[in-house]
Design a protein around this motif. Structure first.
Motif, PDB file in Angstrom:
ATOM      1  N   LEU A   1      -7.779  -4.503  -4.705  1.00  0.00           N
ATOM      2  CA  LEU A   1      -7.387  -5.095  -5.985  1.00  0.00           C
ATOM      3  C   LEU A   1      -6.082  -4.437  -6.430  1.00  0.00           C
ATOM      4  O   LEU A   1      -6.053  -3.257  -6.730  1.00  0.00           O
ATOM      5  N   MET A   2      -5.011  -5.213  -6.467  1.00  0.00           N
ATOM      6  CA  MET A   2      -3.689  -4.659  -6.787  1.00  0.00           C
ATOM      7  C   MET A   2      -3.583  -4.356  -8.285  1.00  0.00           C
ATOM      8  O   MET A   2      -4.053  -5.144  -9.113  1.00  0.00           O
ATOM      9  N   TYR A   3      -2.975  -3.227  -8.610  1.00  0.00           N
ATOM     10  CA  TYR A   3      -2.677  -2.930 -10.017  1.00  0.00           C
ATOM     11  C   TYR A   3      -1.349  -2.187 -10.093  1.00  0.00           C
ATOM     12  O   TYR A   3      -0.843  -1.726  -9.068  1.00  0.00           O
TER      13      TYR A   3
ATOM     14  N   TRP B   1      -3.694   0.838  -0.715  1.00  0.00           N
ATOM     15  CA  TRP B   1      -4.524  -0.359  -0.807  1.00  0.00           C
ATOM     16  C   TRP B   1      -4.325  -1.140  -2.112  1.00  0.00           C
ATOM     17  O   TRP B   1      -4.804  -2.261  -2.233  1.00  0.00           O
ATOM     18  N   VAL B   2      -3.716  -0.515  -3.112  1.00  0.00           N
ATOM     19  CA  VAL B   2      -3.675  -1.173  -4.422  1.00  0.00           C
ATOM     20  C   VAL B   2      -2.254  -1.377  -4.949  1.00  0.00           C
ATOM     21  O   VAL B   2      -2.075  -1.849  -6.071  1.00  0.00           O
ATOM     22  N   THR B   3      -1.242  -0.966  -4.163  1.00  0.00           N
ATOM     23  CA  THR B   3       0.130  -1.066  -4.639  1.00  0.00           C
ATOM     24  C   THR B   3       0.866  -2.124  -3.826  1.00  0.00           C
ATOM     25  O   THR B   3       0.813  -2.106  -2.593  1.00  0.00           O
TER      26      THR B   3
ATOM     27  N   GLY C   1      -9.806   0.077  -4.662  1.00  0.00           N
ATOM     28  CA  GLY C   1      -9.053   0.275  -3.426  1.00  0.00           C
ATOM     29  C   GLY C   1      -9.691  -0.434  -2.253  1.00  0.00           C
ATOM     30  O   GLY C   1      -9.050  -1.230  -1.580  1.00  0.00           O
TER      31      GLY C   1
ATOM     32  N   LYS D   1       2.488   0.866   4.592  1.00  0.00           N
ATOM     33  CA  LYS D   1       2.729   0.654   3.161  1.00  0.00           C
ATOM     34  C   LYS D   1       3.376   1.900   2.559  1.00  0.00           C
ATOM     35  O   LYS D   1       4.375   1.825   1.834  1.00  0.00           O
TER      36      LYS D   1
ATOM     37  N   GLU E   1      -7.144   4.761  -1.140  1.00  0.00           N
ATOM     38  CA  GLU E   1      -7.811   3.979  -2.188  1.00  0.00           C
ATOM     39  C   GLU E   1      -6.940   3.843  -3.446  1.00  0.00           C
ATOM     40  O   GLU E   1      -6.963   2.816  -4.109  1.00  0.00           O
ATOM     41  N   GLN E   2      -6.207   4.933  -3.790  1.00  0.00           N
ATOM     42  CA  GLN E   2      -5.447   4.877  -5.044  1.00  0.00           C
ATOM     43  C   GLN E   2      -4.010   4.397  -4.868  1.00  0.00           C
ATOM     44  O   GLN E   2      -3.318   4.158  -5.851  1.00  0.00           O
TER      45      GLN E   2
ATOM     46  N   ASN F   1      -3.805   1.741   7.705  1.00  0.00           N
ATOM     47  CA  ASN F   1      -4.278   1.560   6.328  1.00  0.00           C
ATOM     48  C   ASN F   1      -3.362   2.212   5.298  1.00  0.00           C
ATOM     49  O   ASN F   1      -3.267   1.749   4.167  1.00  0.00           O
TER      50      ASN F   1
ATOM     51  N   ASN G   1      -5.527  11.390  -2.684  1.00  0.00           N
ATOM     52  CA  ASN G   1      -6.136  10.100  -2.350  1.00  0.00           C
ATOM     53  C   ASN G   1      -5.052   9.019  -2.290  1.00  0.00           C
ATOM     54  O   ASN G   1      -4.835   8.288  -3.253  1.00  0.00           O
TER      55      ASN G   1
END
Lengths: 654, 140
Positions: free
Chosen positions: B29-31, A107-109, B25, A22, A103-104, A18, A100
């Motif tokens: 959702l990508m940002y 998973w989002v980049t 997360g 990445k 989640e921060q 997870n 974090n």
């Protein structure tokens, strides 16, 4: 206290796959090794696992670490886990900081290089922050061994009974004249077809008779103040205008009252009087006078009820009464309301008299209802053909996106009861048939075998325009049968709209009073969807029943018992720990301006006239930081979120 | 494409916007990667000096995320932040910063998509404004 130079251990978690690949976790670990005060830096597959935690414990013991940073998931997930590991190894749980990076970051980049850079920044900030952490202490305070339950439907009653059985005092507050909630209105319950009254009324009576359950009906909670273990609650007892001590529940006042008002309990299908008890099995059985409709209150004369009451129980001079209680925990059981289908004009509710909501049909089908349990149309005749329309208001992006969970099952219950009682033809229009639950699928099979027409398709329109002259007076249900791929026009005598569930009216005000969050649809948020389903983010506040989301009766009862169990488990030790992350005011810096006294939402700061400084009450302070941000001399601060710690993060991140 | 990658500091409330970021997360959702999040217990503890410090240290934008009015975990801390922000923005303007570089948004715990949307838009706003002059022009 002796100053110890920080020796930080940094642990970067792969979280299986997870976080890595990445984030280049090895690179982050190498980077961390070069940060100030860092004594050791490692990466590992699963830091939260036992071997992962053992790394931390062993390093603390063997390498003399006194600070720990774990870069993994959200602190909302595993901060307690790693704090415990620190404690186990003998250092303060507050000497820990989490980055974090799942989640921060991972998973989002989108880009791996960016994610790795962000993770490095986060680890640097955590290491800079943790160096300035202090070992905090808190103290034990005694709790009140009593529980407030808001709402006395099946959830509130079940929670009260469970807690009372454990020996706790329970204050059960209900805004209606009787306890019982929605379940008291039902006739049969799926999938066993138990009579709802037969399983509900014994519980209602038990709740009324239990010595340590204090019923407050026709009452509302007006304020809740304080903190876990010690909530000060004010309850407003609305005037019944009938003396509960004197009333014998004989019902003469209700016979003599000349005013007829549509009955809320019967969903407007029957009438009640201005002095009324909502239903025959009401608990308590003391009627209330509806001031808005009572002739005496409106016009100054009548008093028929008073004249005929042999017990002299009528008292027109009653006024609001306020009751102050102190409880250790609160269980919210505010329930739901049925969706009002009026805005869906294509379905003709409120226009065609033979279009009913499911709650109206429950009453029509109930032995204590307006037709004594006979399924009859407004003209007194039984219907020959009945349509049941699923998902009215639910699974509809114009109204409620969610599935209300109970409608498929109660619709099939209706289909069965209509077949059984009238022999009428039944057409059910559904989107997807949802019957997950013990014996639910079996019930679905049974209904199929009973000759119910099940049509997969959403109803487009219900109209009184019929296709054939012999159907005059019927309603036509227009729907596409999506399996047969053709449009159906079915003439029927009666339509039941299976309306969805919405949060109860007023549940927003209750959530504000309790300081708990609601989701986008207005349901109360549990602390964690899977791991803490009846707790809330506010310690000492628990959830039971539909206030948390649509639920059937078995789930509601299970959850209500769980909420009571959690409340009892919290209070049974007799003490709770105060928060450690609270405000402090440095008396050497305090100028005595008292701005913080006014800013504090909990009245936790008082002014010491002798010393000329403000003082924080650690039992009342919740750690919001209003005082810290407002203090002009930086005397006030929040432990674990103080200026030095936040500035250290800011410096590392920019 | 511009080579400028803005540095964004987001100071968010633990109970709502931080949770919304977690939800973004878990929902994958990508940002934009430019944002660095600092957790506060409440936006009511947001001290003006934190914002000024962020800009002095070279942030190009500061984003504050709190609970919707009425939903504050601490009764009304978010409203205190709402009253404080215009004051901080005025200070920024006096030093020649565009007040657009400081933004306050209400993002509830269940609003992961809103978090993604607001952050993405804020990063684009700052990108269009260009680098903050703190590093070059501000003399303190």
């Amino acid at each position: 206290m002796i100053y110890e130079k920080p020796r930080i251990g940094v642990y970067i978690c792969h979280c299986g796959s997870n976080i890595s690949p990445k984030v280049d976790v090895e690179a982050v670990a190498r980077f961390a090794a070069g940060l100030d005060n860092v004594a050791v830096s490692r990466d590992y597959k699963f830091m939260c696992s036992n071997p992962g935690q053992d790394f931390i414990v062993n390093d603390i013991k063997q390498m003399g670490l006194n600070r720990v940073v774990v870069a993994s998931c959200s602190p909302r997930m595993h901060e307690p886990t790693f704090r415990k590991a620190c404690e186990k190894a003998g250092i303060s749980p507050h000497y820990f900081q989490m980055a974090n990076i799942r989640e921060q970051t991972s998973w989002v980049t989108a880009d791996s290089a960016h994610a790795t850079q962000k993770a490095k920044d986060q680890v640097a900030a955590a290491a800079a922050r943790v160096a300035g952490h202090a070992a905090l202490t808190s103290r034990e305070v005694a709790v009140q061994k009593s529980i407030l339950v808001i709402g006395a439907g099946i959830a509130g009653i079940q929670a009260s009974l469970t807690a009372a059985e454990a020996g706790y005092d329970v204050h059960l507050v209900e805004r209606e004249p009787s306890i019982g909630g929605h379940m008291a209105k039902f006739d049969k319950t799926f999938p066993t077809l138990d009579c709802a009254a037969c399983i509900m009324t014994p519980k209602m009576v038990e709740a009324a008779q239990k010595e340590n359950i204090h019923l407050h009906t026709w009452s509302e909670v007006v304020s809740v103040e304080g903190f876990v273990g010690n909530y000060k609650v004010r309850v407003r007892k609305k005037p019944r205008y009938v003396d509960m001590e004197k009333c014998t529940g004989c019902g003469v006042c209700q016979q003599k009252c000349p005013v007829k008002v549509p009955s809320e309990f019967d969903e407007g299908l029957a009438f009640r009087k201005a002095v009324y008890s909502p239903f025959p099995q009401a608990v308590p059985n003391t009627p209330v006078i509806d001031k808005d409709h009572c002739i005496y209150f409106q016009k100054g004369k009548c008093r028929a009820c008073e004249k005929f009451c042999e017990a002299a129980a009528i008292d027109f001079n009653q006024a609001d009464e306020f009751i102050d209680i102190v409880v250790g925990a609160v269980i919210a059981a505010t329930g739901f309301k049925a969706f009002d289908p009026s805005p869906l004009t294509a379905y003709g509710y409120g226009i065609f008299p033979e279009v009913y909501t499911s709650l109206e049909f429950e009453r029509l089908n109930n032995a204590t209802g307006p037709t004594a349990g006979k399924i009859l149309m407004k003209n007194g005749q039984p219907p020959r053909k009945v349509a049941i329309v699923h998902c009215v208001g639910s699974r509809d992006r114009h109204y409620r996106k969610y599935c209300s969970r109970v409608c498929c099952m109660y619709s099939m219950k209706f289909a069965h009861l209509v077949r059984e009682k009238t022999g009428a033809e039944v057409w059910e229009f559904y989107i997807d048939m949802r019957s997950p639950g013990k014996l639910y699928e079996e019930f679905y099979n049974r209904v199929q075998e009973e000759g119910v027409h099940l049509v997969r398709g959403r109803v487009a329109q219900i109209t009184d325009i019929t296709d054939h002259p012999e159907d005059a007076g019927c309603l036509t249900v227009v729907a596409e049968n999506t399996l047969a791929r053709r449009v159906l026009r079915v003439p029927v005598d009666m339509v039941i709209l299976s309306v969805g569930l919405e949060p109860a009216a007023g549940s927003d005000a209750v959530s504000r009073m309790l300081g708990i969050q609601r989701d986008a649809d207005g349901w109360y948020n549990e602390l964690h969807a899977k791991l803490a389903p009846v707790k809330t983010a506010a310690s000492g506040i628990f959830l039971a029943g539909c206030c948390q989301g649509p639920k059937d009766i078995p789930d509601t009862v299970a959850q209500a018992s769980a909420a009571a169990g959690e409340a009892v488990s919290l209070l049974s030790r007799g003490t709770v720990r105060t928060l450690a992350e609270i405000s402090y005011i440095d008396p050497d810096r305090c100028s005595g301006c008292r701005i913080c006294v006014d800013m504090c939402p909990y009245s936790a700061i008082s002014f010491d006239d002798g010393a000329g400084v403000a003082v924080v009450n650690d039992a009342l302070c919740q750690g919001c930081g209003s005082c810290a941000a407002a203090c002009p001399s930086s005397a006030a601060g929040i432990r674990h979120f103080n200026d030095g710690q936040i500035m250290a993060e800011l410096e590392a991140l920019t | 494409m511009s080579a400028f990658e803005p540095k964004i500091i987001a100071m968010v409330c633990n109970w709502c916007t931080y949770t919304a970021a977690d939800l973004a997360g878990t929902s994958r959702l990508m940002y934009p990667h430019n944002v660095r999040i600092i957790r506060l217990m409440c936006t009511g503890m947001l001290d003006a000096k934190y914002v000024l410090k962020a800009f002095l240290e070279g942030a190009d934008g500061v984003f504050i995320g709190g609970c919707h009015p009425g939903d504050c975990h601490y009764i009304n801390g978010n409203l205190k932040a709402a009253r404080r922000i215009p004051g901080i923005a005025a200070i920024l303007e006096q030093f020649g910063f565009s007040s657009e570089r400081l933004e306050l948004k209400w993002i509830g715990a269940s609003e992961g998509p809103e978090f993604q949307e607001h952050i993405t838009r804020f990063v684009e706003t700052i990108r269009a404004l260009g680098p903050s002059q703190a590093a070059t022009a501000m003399i303190l």
